[in-house]
Design a protein around this motif. Structure first.
Motif, PDB file in Angstrom:
ATOM      1  N   MET A 125       0.856  -1.143   0.321  1.00 56.51           N
ATOM      2  CA  MET A 125       0.422  -0.279   0.055  1.00 56.51           C
ATOM      3  C   MET A 125       1.238   1.128   0.232  1.00 56.51           C
ATOM      4  SD  MET A 125      -1.185   0.067   4.115  1.00 56.51           S
ATOM      5  CE  MET A 125      -0.198   0.321   5.180  1.00 56.51           C
ATOM      6  N   TYR A 126       0.203   2.727  -0.086  1.00 55.75           N
ATOM      7  CA  TYR A 126       0.486   3.655  -0.359  1.00 55.75           C
ATOM      8  C   TYR A 126       1.272   4.511   1.381  1.00 55.75           C
ATOM      9  CZ  TYR A 126       1.460   8.863  -1.062  1.00 55.75           C
ATOM     10  OH  TYR A 126       1.526   9.702  -1.061  1.00 55.75           O
ATOM     11  N   THR A 127       2.360   5.016   1.831  1.00 60.73           N
ATOM     12  CA  THR A 127       2.255   4.699   3.379  1.00 60.73           C
ATOM     13  C   THR A 127       1.427   6.150   3.499  1.00 60.73           C
ATOM     14  OG1 THR A 127       3.968   6.777   2.871  1.00 60.73           O
ATOM     15  CG2 THR A 127       4.786   4.494   3.558  1.00 60.73           C
ATOM     16  N   HIS A 128      -0.092   6.540   2.754  1.00 61.60           N
ATOM     17  CA  HIS A 128      -0.479   7.157   3.332  1.00 61.60           C
ATOM     18  C   HIS A 128      -2.358   6.620   2.899  1.00 61.60           C
ATOM     19  CE1 HIS A 128       2.503  10.906   3.448  1.00 61.60           C
ATOM     20  NE2 HIS A 128       3.098  10.322   2.664  1.00 61.60           N
ATOM     21  N   HIS A 132      -3.394   7.896   9.169  1.00 59.75           N
ATOM     22  CA  HIS A 132      -2.564   7.985   8.964  1.00 59.75           C
ATOM     23  C   HIS A 132      -1.840   9.125   9.987  1.00 59.75           C
ATOM     24  CE1 HIS A 132      -3.593   9.185   5.735  1.00 59.75           C
ATOM     25  NE2 HIS A 132      -1.788  10.283   5.213  1.00 59.75           N
ATOM     26  N   ILE A 133      -0.782   8.999   9.304  1.00 61.36           N
ATOM     27  CA  ILE A 133      -0.163  10.745  10.469  1.00 61.36           C
ATOM     28  C   ILE A 133       1.068  10.581   8.417  1.00 61.36           C
ATOM     29  CG2 ILE A 133       1.640   9.240  10.755  1.00 61.36           C
ATOM     30  CD1 ILE A 133       1.523  11.816  13.373  1.00 61.36           C
ATOM     31  N   ASP A 134       1.218  12.046   8.735  1.00 66.80           N
ATOM     32  CA  ASP A 134       2.193  12.503   7.310  1.00 66.80           C
ATOM     33  C   ASP A 134       3.214  13.370   8.428  1.00 66.80           C
ATOM     34  OD1 ASP A 134      -0.119  12.363   5.630  1.00 66.80           O
ATOM     35  OD2 ASP A 134      -0.161  14.284   5.352  1.00 66.80           O
ATOM     36  N   THR A 135       4.500  12.855   7.664  1.00 70.75           N
ATOM     37  CA  THR A 135       5.840  13.514   8.498  1.00 70.75           C
ATOM     38  C   THR A 135       6.224  14.806   7.798  1.00 70.75           C
ATOM     39  OG1 THR A 135       6.796  12.316   7.468  1.00 70.75           O
ATOM     40  CG2 THR A 135       6.338  11.076   9.280  1.00 70.75           C
ATOM     41  N   GLY A 163      13.251  12.775   8.734  1.00 73.47           N
ATOM     42  CA  GLY A 163      12.288  12.625   9.058  1.00 73.47           C
ATOM     43  C   GLY A 163      11.204  11.467   9.387  1.00 73.47           C
ATOM     44  N   GLY A 164      11.224  10.361   9.342  1.00 68.96           N
ATOM     45  CA  GLY A 164      10.535   9.510   9.031  1.00 68.96           C
ATOM     46  C   GLY A 164       9.667   9.176  10.335  1.00 68.96           C
ATOM     47  N   THR A 165       9.341   8.115  10.688  1.00 71.24           N
ATOM     48  CA  THR A 165       8.175   8.381  12.024  1.00 71.24           C
ATOM     49  C   THR A 165       9.503   6.827  13.304  1.00 71.24           C
ATOM     50  OG1 THR A 165       7.406   6.290  11.268  1.00 71.24           O
ATOM     51  CG2 THR A 165       6.242   8.504  11.156  1.00 71.24           C
ATOM     52  N   ASP A 166      10.546   6.771  12.985  1.00 73.33           N
ATOM     53  CA  ASP A 166      10.885   6.050  13.458  1.00 73.33           C
ATOM     54  C   ASP A 166      11.882   6.649  14.685  1.00 73.33           C
ATOM     55  OD1 ASP A 166      12.802   6.749  11.240  1.00 73.33           O
ATOM     56  OD2 ASP A 166      14.207   6.827  12.002  1.00 73.33           O
ATOM     57  N   ASN A 167      11.389   7.949  14.427  1.00 70.20           N
ATOM     58  CA  ASN A 167      11.442   8.743  15.473  1.00 70.20           C
ATOM     59  C   ASN A 167      10.447   9.277  16.023  1.00 70.20           C
ATOM     60  OD1 ASN A 167      14.470  10.055  14.797  1.00 70.20           O
ATOM     61  ND2 ASN A 167      13.512   9.630  12.979  1.00 70.20           N
ATOM     62  N   TYR A 168       9.294   9.035  16.221  1.00 73.34           N
ATOM     63  CA  TYR A 168       8.655   9.417  16.639  1.00 73.34           C
ATOM     64  C   TYR A 168       8.187   9.092  18.563  1.00 73.34           C
ATOM     65  CZ  TYR A 168       6.915  12.282  12.529  1.00 73.34           C
ATOM     66  OH  TYR A 168       6.911  13.143  11.611  1.00 73.34           O
ATOM     67  N   ALA A 317      10.039   7.328   6.582  1.00 71.53           N
ATOM     68  CA  ALA A 317       8.774   7.753   5.655  1.00 71.53           C
ATOM     69  C   ALA A 317       8.415   9.077   5.389  1.00 71.53           C
ATOM     70  CB  ALA A 317       8.314   7.000   6.144  1.00 71.53           C
ATOM     71  N   THR A 318       7.446   9.553   4.622  1.00 72.58           N
ATOM     72  CA  THR A 318       6.534  10.736   4.232  1.00 72.58           C
ATOM     73  C   THR A 318       5.233  10.733   4.956  1.00 72.58           C
ATOM     74  OG1 THR A 318       5.656   9.926   2.263  1.00 72.58           O
ATOM     75  CG2 THR A 318       7.764  10.958   1.997  1.00 72.58           C
ATOM     76  N   GLY A 319       4.709   8.862   5.213  1.00 70.10           N
ATOM     77  CA  GLY A 319       3.305   8.978   6.364  1.00 70.10           C
ATOM     78  C   GLY A 319       3.908   7.859   7.321  1.00 70.10           C
ATOM     79  N   ALA A 320       3.328   7.448   8.046  1.00 72.03           N
ATOM     80  CA  ALA A 320       2.832   5.940   8.397  1.00 72.03           C
ATOM     81  C   ALA A 320       2.025   5.344   8.943  1.00 72.03           C
ATOM     82  CB  ALA A 320       3.522   5.421   9.563  1.00 72.03           C
TER      83      ALA A 320
END
Length: 330
Positions: A125-128, A132-135, A163-168, A317-320
């Protein structure tokens, strides 16, 4: 100031301006890309407002007798953003019980799988896609993204290095829903309707809720009332305009803004390409959350709650996808 400042000196947030209006790295054609007030290594923007004290204050007030699931189901044919050729959600079997007996792809003999039935599957799938959340690396201006990221320096062969969600962190904060469709006394706002700051203020007044710095603000258009009809959900979506995004971010102090529609802002938007996205991500450093199901909250008239979101940790990622819930407060 016009153009990109390649070499700049990092200074204290008090020197560069407050966190609601960060200092610009670029100001061109009225479009601003901001320098993070949290320093050169910041990758999460306003999520820096999450800290043990703020999370603890919310958790101490949880009333867990009822939890409202805000996420949608994933299924083939679900409404998703595919306008630019992005892949829809798909799922398929990689192993079936009988197939494992026939082809032996697991490396074990058929007699093993006659005893131990084996099934497995995969998704793409598209990450969006879905809730989902946009990074902050999702959109910018003139090739420059939040905190000075550029494709030349920070985009690898597959993903961003910033900027990926690995930091969130887990997003646990006060949530407020502004029911704009409810304020208009309609099931769903008209196609292409632009939600203005007056709409937001009117809904807050009607609901008797106060917006505070650090809130996750959910804006209900009523679009989820059309889910899962793909055409009805996607076509001509209403949403917040740029003035509303600025009011929520700069005046109300929203940490993040969530919509129940496909892209938070109206679709299309006066021939511009996602100006609300670009403002929130590149200028304000505020994440966007999309495809959030607020229908049960609206039915219960629950306007203030604990928002709990758990972004999938995807490096660069730009979104997740992000499962999220609303929990009433005591």
């Amino acid at each position: 100031m016009c153009g990109v400042t390649a070499d700049f000196r990092w200074t204290d947030p008090a020197e560069t301006g407050n966190e609601l209006r960060p200092a610009p790295l670029l100001d061109k054609d009225g479009l601003v890309v901001s320098k993070s007030p949290w320093g050169p290594d910041d990758e999460i923007g306003r999520l820096n407002w999450l800290h043990p004290q703020s999370v603890g204050a919310i958790i101490d007030r949880l009333d867990g007798r009822k939890v409202f699931d805000l996420a949608v189901d994933y299924f083939p044919g679900m409404p998703s953003w595919s306008e630019a050729g992005d892949p829809p959600f798909d799922i398929w079997m990689t192993h079936t019980p009988q197939g494992s007996i026939v082809d032996g792809r697991s490396g074990y003999g058929p007699e093993i799988h006659e005893k131990y039935s084996y099934a497995g599957d995969a998704i793409s799938m598209y990450t969006h896609c879905g809730t989902h959340i946009d990074t902050l690396n999702h959109m910018g201006y003139h090739g420059l993204f939040w905190n000075g990221w550029t494709a030349d320096k920070h985009l690898g062969s597959k993903v961003w290095t910033k900027g990926g969600t690995d930091n969130y962190p887990p997003i646990i904060a006060r949530g407020v829903m502004l029911d704009i469709a409810g304020a208009h006394q309609v099931e769903c706002l008209d196609d292409h309707y632009e939600i203005t700051p007056d709409d937001l203020r009117d809904a807050a007044r009607r609901q008797n809720v106060e917006l505070r710095k650090g809130d996750v603000v959910l804006v209900r258009t009523g679009r989820m009332s059309r889910w899962p009809d793909r055409d009805a959900y996607l076509a001509g979506s209403p949403g917040i305009n740029v003035a509303s995004a600025k009011w929520l971010c700069e005046e109300a102090g929203a940490m993040s803004i969530a919509g129940d529609n496909i892209g938070l802002e109206p679709q299309p938007y006066h021939g511009e390409y996602a100006p609300v996205h670009c403002y929130m991500l590149a200028t304000a450093g505020a994440q966007i959350i999309e495809v959030v199901n607020m229908e049960e909250l609206a039915a219960e008239r629950l306007y203030e709650f604990a928002f709990v979101g758990l972004p999938m940790k995807l490096f660069g990622a730009t979104g997740a996808p992000m499962p999220c819930v609303a929990v009433p407060l005591r």
